[in-house]
Enzyme design. Structure first.
Site, PDB file in Angstrom:
ATOM      1  N   CYS A  10      -7.251   6.665   0.658  1.00 54.37           N
ATOM      2  CA  CYS A  10      -6.853   7.458   1.860  1.00 54.37           C
ATOM      3  C   CYS A  10      -8.122   6.850   2.745  1.00 54.37           C
ATOM      4  O   CYS A  10      -8.700   5.954   2.306  1.00 54.37           O
ATOM      5  CB  CYS A  10      -6.686   8.564   1.548  1.00 54.37           C
ATOM      6  SG  CYS A  10      -8.080   9.661   1.299  1.00 54.37           S
ATOM      7  N   CYS A  83      -1.936   7.963   2.431  1.00 52.96           N
ATOM      8  CA  CYS A  83      -1.715   8.263   3.849  1.00 52.96           C
ATOM      9  C   CYS A  83      -1.207   6.920   4.515  1.00 52.96           C
ATOM     10  O   CYS A  83      -1.424   5.612   3.825  1.00 52.96           O
ATOM     11  CB  CYS A  83      -2.874   8.747   4.598  1.00 52.96           C
ATOM     12  SG  CYS A  83      -4.665   7.423   4.633  1.00 52.96           S
ATOM     13  N   CYS A  90      -5.044  -1.022   3.912  1.00 49.21           N
ATOM     14  CA  CYS A  90      -5.656  -1.440   2.527  1.00 49.21           C
ATOM     15  C   CYS A  90      -6.127  -2.786   2.295  1.00 49.21           C
ATOM     16  O   CYS A  90      -5.017  -3.413   2.867  1.00 49.21           O
ATOM     17  CB  CYS A  90      -5.076  -0.753   1.410  1.00 49.21           C
ATOM     18  SG  CYS A  90      -5.543  -1.037  -0.156  1.00 49.21           S
TER      19      CYS A  90
END
Length: 140
Positions: A10, A83, A90
């Site tokens: 996250c 999230c 990412c």
């Protein structure tokens, strides 16, 4: 047989991914899975996440808030973003790394009275628990 690595991500590795790590360590076979969590940043372990998990009988107080480790990320069997921000930002993973997104509201951004904020933490904690239980039972 080596363990499979499950990596929860996250934004700040302070609430959702920490709770997910705690639940996964409870519900998944620890001989089969190496469960980790990290964030795009390391914001520190949120005290309310620790409190919410303790209330549910899971101690995450010794977990650490870490930034994403490229070696773990690139060798994980499953990477789960929790999230939208983490899903969008990412780092790219190799094709052999399975990625999934299990979105949950951010309890750290809860507004209202202290009671309302606490109820928000409890709700998200329970939603994460249900999702990880389903994964433990079905592999999905």
């Amino acid at each position: 047989m080596s363990k499979k690595t499950l990596y929860f991500l996250c934004t700040g590795n302070s609430c959702r991914s920490q709770m997910a790590e705690g639940w996964a360590k409870k519900y998944l076979n620890n001989n089969e899975w190496d469960v980790r969590s990290a964030g795009l940043e390391a914001h520190g372990l949120n005290p309310n996440a620790v409190k919410a998990m303790k209330e549910a009988g899971v101690d995450i107080s010794n977990q650490t808030s870490d930034v994403i480790d490229p070696e773990i990320l690139n060798n994980a069997d499953l990477v789960v973003t929790l999230c939208g921000h983490a899903a969008d930002h990412c780092p790219v993973t190799p094709p052999h790394v399975k990625r999934e997104h299990w979105g949950f509201d951010d309890p750290a951004k809860a507004e209202g009275t202290d009671e309302e904020k606490w109820a928000f933490f409890q709700r998200v904690r329970d939603e994460i628990a249900e999702r990880i239980q389903r994964f433990a039972e079905t592999g999905k």
